[in-house]
Design an enzyme around this catalytic site. Sequence first.
Site, PDB file in Angstrom:
ATOM      1  N   PRO A 149      75.757  58.413  27.808  1.00  0.00           N
ATOM      2  CG  PRO A 149      77.397  59.570  28.984  1.00  0.00           C
ATOM      3  CD  PRO A 149      76.264  59.764  28.024  1.00  0.00           C
ATOM      4  N   GLY A 150      75.353  55.481  29.766  1.00  0.00           N
ATOM      5  CA  GLY A 150      74.411  54.771  30.621  1.00  0.00           C
ATOM      6  C   GLY A 150      73.165  54.276  29.933  1.00  0.00           C
ATOM      7  CB  THR A 151      71.650  54.744  26.624  1.00  0.00           C
ATOM      8  OG1 THR A 151      72.890  54.895  25.936  1.00  0.00           O
ATOM      9  CG2 THR A 151      71.080  56.099  26.948  1.00  0.00           C
ATOM     10  CD  GLU A 370      61.381  68.965  19.693  1.00  0.00           C
ATOM     11  OE1 GLU A 370      61.225  68.560  18.518  1.00  0.00           O
ATOM     12  OE2 GLU A 370      62.371  69.619  20.049  1.00  0.00           O
TER      13      GLU A 370
HETATM   14  P1  ADP Z   1      76.835  52.659  28.308  1.00  0.00           P
HETATM   15  O1  ADP Z   1      77.823  51.678  27.789  1.00  0.00           O
HETATM   16  O2  ADP Z   1      75.836  53.100  27.277  1.00  0.00           O
HETATM   17  O3  ADP Z   1      77.419  53.812  29.024  1.00  0.00           O
HETATM   18  P2  ADP Z   1      76.216  50.499  30.019  1.00  0.00           P
HETATM   19  O4  ADP Z   1      75.869  49.433  29.048  1.00  0.00           O
HETATM   20  O5  ADP Z   1      77.581  50.461  30.569  1.00  0.00           O
HETATM   21  O6  ADP Z   1      75.934  51.911  29.389  1.00  0.00           O
HETATM   22  O7  ADP Z   1      75.138  50.489  31.183  1.00  0.00           O
HETATM   23  C1  ADP Z   1      75.497  50.436  32.521  1.00  0.00           C
HETATM   24  C2  ADP Z   1      74.505  49.622  33.295  1.00  0.00           C
HETATM   25  O8  ADP Z   1      73.241  50.262  33.325  1.00  0.00           O
HETATM   26  C3  ADP Z   1      74.247  48.271  32.681  1.00  0.00           C
HETATM   27  O9  ADP Z   1      75.140  47.330  33.142  1.00  0.00           O
HETATM   28  C4  ADP Z   1      72.830  47.966  33.123  1.00  0.00           C
HETATM   29  O10 ADP Z   1      72.819  47.468  34.425  1.00  0.00           O
HETATM   30  C5  ADP Z   1      72.200  49.326  33.163  1.00  0.00           C
HETATM   31  N1  ADP Z   1      71.508  49.617  31.904  1.00  0.00           N
HETATM   32  C6  ADP Z   1      71.830  50.593  31.023  1.00  0.00           C
HETATM   33  N2  ADP Z   1      70.995  50.607  29.986  1.00  0.00           N
HETATM   34  C7  ADP Z   1      70.118  49.603  30.190  1.00  0.00           C
HETATM   35  C8  ADP Z   1      69.001  49.103  29.437  1.00  0.00           C
HETATM   36  N3  ADP Z   1      68.631  49.663  28.277  1.00  0.00           N
HETATM   37  N4  ADP Z   1      68.333  48.052  29.953  1.00  0.00           N
HETATM   38  C9  ADP Z   1      68.696  47.496  31.118  1.00  0.00           C
HETATM   39  N5  ADP Z   1      69.732  47.922  31.851  1.00  0.00           N
HETATM   40  C10 ADP Z   1      70.447  48.965  31.416  1.00  0.00           C
HETATM   41 ZN    ZN Z   2      63.453  72.868  17.508  1.00  0.00          ZN
END
Ligand code: ADP
Ligand code: ZN
Length: 563
Positions: A149-151, A370
């Site tokens: 999550p949050g990537t 690793e």
């Molecule tokens: P996911 O869908 O993977 O859970 P999101 O795309 O909803 O993550 O990310 C939430 C917020 O976090 C985005 O709107 C952005 O502001 C920030 N964010 C996450 N990943 C990135 C990234 N790789 N580059 C820039 N901002 C990011």
């Molecule tokens: Zn290992």
Amino acid sequence: MGVLREEKPNSGKVVTPHMPQASRLPAMGETTLLKELDAHGVKFSGRMESSSGWLYALASWVLPLLIMAGIYRVGIRKMGQSGGLLTFGKNRAKIHDQSEQLKVTFEDVAGVDEAKAELVEVVDFLKHPKKYQALGGRIPKGVLLVGPPGTGKTLLARAVAGEAGVAIFSLSGSEFVEMFVGVGAARVRDLFEQAKAKAPCIIFIDELDAIGKSRSVGGVFTNDGREQTLNQLLVEIDGFDSSEGVIIMAATNTPEVLDPALLRGGRFDRQVTLDRPDLEGREAILRVHTRKVKLAASADLSVIAARTPGMVGSDLATIVNQAALLAARRGAAEVERRDFEEAIDRVMLGLEKKKQVMSAEEKERVAYHETGHTLVALSVKHADPVHRVSIIPRSVGALGYTLQLPLHEKYLMTQPEIEDQIAVMLGGRAAEEIIYQGVVSTGSSNDLERASELVRQVVTRFGMSAELGPLTWGVPNSARFLQTPFSTEPRNYSERTAHMINEEARRMITEIYAQAKGILTERQADLKSIAGELMRKETLYRADLDRLLTPAQPTAASQGRLQ
Ligand code: ADP
Ligand code: ZN
Ligand code: MG
């Protein structure tokens, strides 16, 4: 940053019928009649006829219908203008029109260069579908974005649309689940219909796992609605040709629970992984989010990146936001280092509670572990080339990973190849044992599991043990589904053979383990230098490794082969 524009497709569309205006309307007819009667001095009395007369019919039926039809027409036109939704209140798909200034591009998504590189082709296809149609090439139909999550999965999907300049129809899987049976399926149908009319475009299903959970999970009490929705989704995916210019994208952070049917060829057959960002990636993400922030000279983004291992894009976005708020509260004109420090502490606290932050000692151990895998892979003759090694967790439960990429697809494995593969699996534990004077950790359990399974197969399936001979023993894995969960495994061998199998498996593992440990003991200098660099940089690529390795190793010949 990145506030989604929530379209409200229902505004002006959902019609609350007005009360039939029966009580007012008869008055229209009455006025002239009454006046005339009055004028002629006629005495009269009246009684409300409640259910007869054409006037009443007109009032209670035809007029409301006309009104509704009018509203409906206006509504439809409005919807058409907003480039939006067609069917009456049915679908809540969000459509991000690319004309708006909220357009997201690849520049807004940082630290996921490999994922972006994999999606360039999709962007190109959406930009020039004609080109691909003319060539008749096979275009990916479904792309699954996988990552914690949050990537930035959602962000990246929108960036693909932004780069290509096409619309994106996005729906979240969780919006399907708490619905009446049948509604979810209808929504899926709608979504695809809308998208096809707007091709080229992207259909994006966020949180695919919410609908795409394996149908077998959940036992007897399956959620009918979800299953119907999933089936409908499969039907829709199969039912269209990607040359129509529609690409389906989906995101999930738990790909392992997805119904295998979704991942079959011609569906979500392309997976793009978004890893947690490494040091460089985090700095790049911080740079994206501080574009509009006034930074003081003290706020060095590379230092902030170094302070935030394990954090993902959304954490970093929060940190920047918090730091800016803290600075504003101080009444400062610029965001300083100390604002970031405090913001990091706050976010870190939340993550620590969720157990997502590693301590320094753990980080060191993971680095050695690793590096152990990596060094063994670089040293043995038959291992696949190491592409990358990282101490940034890639999946749930893992703390680091070593990525090997095969030079070409393999259909067969020889015994030496299997043995080398097992050696690589055991390299992690061997490194820990060497560096920490025999004290090993639980971090190797998955490695050991895989190695044990493989060595058991060597003995019982591949007939590669001289001791037991070229026979198979027991029931192969692939036939196990025929058994009921209650039957014990039918063994077609004796107790004595079982003992031999165990002994033989143990002997092999022990031998291979000793070999792995021997390699690492001999290359302890490399083990330490690579692990040290790994702790600093968190991710090392093949070129970094080549640079760090002591030249003129006895295994130089095999290394040449691995490049
Ligand atoms: P996911 O869908 O993977 O859970 P999101 O795309 O909803 O993550 O990310 C939430 C917020 O976090 C985005 O709107 C952005 O502001 C920030 N964010 C996450 N990943 C990135 C990234 N790789 N580059 C820039 N901002 C990011
Ligand atoms: Zn290992
Ligand atoms: Mg998301």
